[in-house]
Design an enzyme around this catalytic site. Structure first.
Site, PDB file in Angstrom:
ATOM      1  N   SER A 268       0.816  -1.210   0.000  1.00  0.00           N
ATOM      2  CA  SER A 268       0.000   0.000   0.000  1.00  0.00           C
ATOM      3  C   SER A 268       0.850   1.259   0.000  1.00  0.00           C
ATOM      4  O   SER A 268       1.923   1.309   0.620  1.00  0.00           O
ATOM      5  CB  SER A 268      -0.904   0.000   1.241  1.00  0.00           C
ATOM      6  OG  SER A 268      -1.537   1.246   1.415  1.00  0.00           O
TER       7      SER A 268
ATOM      8  N   GLU B 175       0.145   3.725   1.644  1.00  0.00           N
ATOM      9  CA  GLU B 175       0.134   4.222   3.020  1.00  0.00           C
ATOM     10  C   GLU B 175       1.448   3.938   3.735  1.00  0.00           C
ATOM     11  O   GLU B 175       1.783   4.620   4.713  1.00  0.00           O
ATOM     12  CB  GLU B 175      -1.028   3.591   3.795  1.00  0.00           C
ATOM     13  CG  GLU B 175      -2.399   4.091   3.394  1.00  0.00           C
ATOM     14  CD  GLU B 175      -2.683   5.519   3.852  1.00  0.00           C
ATOM     15  OE1 GLU B 175      -2.194   5.905   4.930  1.00  0.00           O
ATOM     16  OE2 GLU B 175      -3.384   6.239   3.123  1.00  0.00           O
TER      17      GLU B 175
ATOM     18  N   TYR C 102      -2.338   0.216  10.272  1.00  0.00           N
ATOM     19  CA  TYR C 102      -2.511  -0.461   8.980  1.00  0.00           C
ATOM     20  C   TYR C 102      -1.238  -0.360   8.152  1.00  0.00           C
ATOM     21  O   TYR C 102      -0.755  -1.351   7.596  1.00  0.00           O
ATOM     22  CB  TYR C 102      -3.681   0.163   8.224  1.00  0.00           C
ATOM     23  CG  TYR C 102      -3.790  -0.254   6.778  1.00  0.00           C
ATOM     24  CD1 TYR C 102      -4.317  -1.497   6.432  1.00  0.00           C
ATOM     25  CD2 TYR C 102      -3.373   0.592   5.749  1.00  0.00           C
ATOM     26  CE1 TYR C 102      -4.418  -1.886   5.099  1.00  0.00           C
ATOM     27  CE2 TYR C 102      -3.478   0.215   4.421  1.00  0.00           C
ATOM     28  CZ  TYR C 102      -3.993  -1.028   4.103  1.00  0.00           C
ATOM     29  OH  TYR C 102      -4.088  -1.412   2.782  1.00  0.00           O
TER      30      TYR C 102
END
Length: 348
Positions: free
Chosen positions: A131, A133, A154
Site C-alpha cells: 500500500s 500508506e 494499517y
C-alpha cells in the site's frame, strides 16, 4: 490446461475485479471467504455459478488469514499456480481502533501464507497487495526507493508484510511480488471509504434521503486511480520472468476537497450547503500527500492508467445514482464506453 489462481479477499473491491479478469483469461479461480451469518458475496454474485454445474470455474472456500492450518489445507487441495493476497482489514482509520487485529490479519497473515507456500514445496507465484500508506510522511513523489514512514497501524502492518515477502523471496527463492498500489477506487469501493462515502452521499442527497455529508480531514491529498486497471497490473507482475516490487499510480495528486468539489459540480449541487466536519473522522496521525512515481512499472510492465481523476469521479457518481434509483448524468458511462470498448468486467 488452464492456470488456477487463489485470491484472498475475493469479496472485496479488488478481489471481485481480479476474479473477473482472471476468468476472462481462462483461469480456474478459487477464493477464500470468511464464514458469516449474513451473505457477504454481493460483489461476486454475478459471476458465481453452482460448482456442481458443468463449466463452473469459480470456487469459494471458507478460511481466514488468522488460521495457518486452514490456509495450508486450502493451498494443498487447490494447488494454485498463482496466489493473490488481497485480504486485509483495509480501513486506515479503523486500524487505530483495532490495531492488534489489523496487525494479525495484514502483517502476520502474510507470514502464514508464505509459510504455507514454503511448506507446499511448489512453484506457486504470489502477489502481495502492498500500500502507498507505507510511505506515510515521506516527501512526494514516492517510488520503489522511497523509505517507508508509516503513520497508522494499517501502514505499519503493510510495511511488515512487504519486508517479510522480500525476506522469503531472498531466503527461500519464493516468487513473490509486492504491488505498492496507490489509492484506487470504483463503484465497488467500500461504503465507508472516503471516495465512495462522497459519491454515495451525493446520490442520497439527490434522492432526498439525507441533507448533509460529514467529513474529516479534507486537506489530505491522494493519488486516485481506477480499480479495474490496477488488477490488470497485479496479473502482469506474476507473468514476469523474475519477481520484483512495483509502485503503481496515476502520478497526480488531489485533495479530498478536490474530490468533493468535482463530485458536487458534476451533479449541480453546492458543497457548501451540504458538507459538515466531524472530529471523529480525523486520524491521530495523518498522511498528507501521496503521489506515485510509476516509471518502473510503466517500463517493465508496460502499464499506464487510462482513467483520470475527473473521469473516475463521474464513473462513481453515475453508478451510485443508478443504485439509488436515479437517472445518472451519463458522462461516466460514456467515458467507460470510450476508454474500455471491450470491457472485461460486468455488474457495476
Amino acid at each position: 490446461m488452464s492456470k488456477s489462481a487463489l485470491i484472498t479477499g475475493i469479496t472485496g473491491q479488488d478481489g471481485s475485479y481480479l476474479a473477473e479478469y482472471l476468468l476472462s483469461k481462462g483461469y480456474e479461480v478459487h477464493g477464500i471467504i470468511r464464514r458469516a451469518s449474513t451473505f457477504n458475496t454481493a460483489r461476486i454474485d454475478h459471476i458465481f455459478r453452482d460448482p456442481h454445474e458443468k463449466g463452473a470455474r469459480l470456487f469459494l472456500h471458507y478460511g481466514d488469514l488468522t488460521e495457518s492450518e486452514t490456509l495450508s489445507n486450502i493451498i494443498y487441495n487447490v494447488k494454485p499456480d498463482e496466489i493473490y493476497n488481497l485480504g486485509a482489514q483495509s480501513h486506515v482509520r479503523v486500524s487505530f481502533d483495532i490495531p492488534e487485529y489489523t496487525t494479525n490479519v495484514v502483517g502476520i497473515g502474510m507470514t502464514r501464507l508464505l509459510e504455507a507456500v514454503r511448506g507446499s514445496c511448489s512453484n506457486i507465484r504470489i502477489y502481495q497487495a502492498s500500500s502507498s500508506e507505507m510511505f506515510g510522511s515521506a516527501d512526494p513523489p514516492q517510488s520503489e526507493s522511497t523509505p517507508f514512514q508509516p503513520r497508522s497501524p494499517y501502514a505499519c502492518a503493510k510495511a511488515y508484510a512487504y519486508r517479510i515477502s522480500r525476506n522469503y523471496r531472498e531466503g527461500y527463492g519464493i516468487f513473490v511480488c509486492n504491488g505498492l498500489l496507490f489509492n484506487h477506487e470504483s463503484p465497488r469501493r467500500g461504503e465507508t471509504f472516503v471516495t465512495r462515502k462522497i459519491t454515495r452521499g451525493i446520490a442520497a442527497i439527490l434522492a432526498k434521503k439525507q441533507e448533509h455529508l460529514y467529513m474529516g480531514n479534507m486537506a489530505a491529498r491522494r493519488d486516485w486511480g481506477y480499480s479495474p486497471e490496477y488488477v490488470e497490473v497485479m496479473w502482469k507482475m506474476l507473468q514476469l520472468d523474475r519477481p520484483g516490487d512495483y509502485v503503481v499510480g496515476t502520478g497526480q495528486s488531489h485533495s479530498v476537497e478536490d474530490f468533493i468539489n468535482a463530485a458536487f459540480e458534476y451533479v449541480g449541487l453546492d458543497p457548501k450547503k451540504h458538507i459538515k466536519t466531524d472530529a471523529r473522522y480525523f486520524r491521530p496521525t495523518e498522511v498528507e500527500d501521496l503521489i506515485a512515481d510509476s516509471s518502473l512499472a510503466q517500463k517493465v510492465l508496460d502499464w499506464k492508467c487510462r482513467i483520470g481523476f475527473d473521469e473516475l469521479v463521474k464513473i462513481m457518481i453515475d453508478a451510485d445514482m443508478r443504485s439509488a434509483g436515479l437517472t445518472p448524468v451519463g458522462e461516466g458511462d460514456k467515458i467507460l464506453e470510450r476508454k474500455y470498448p471491450d470491457k472485461w468486467w460486468i455488474g457495476d
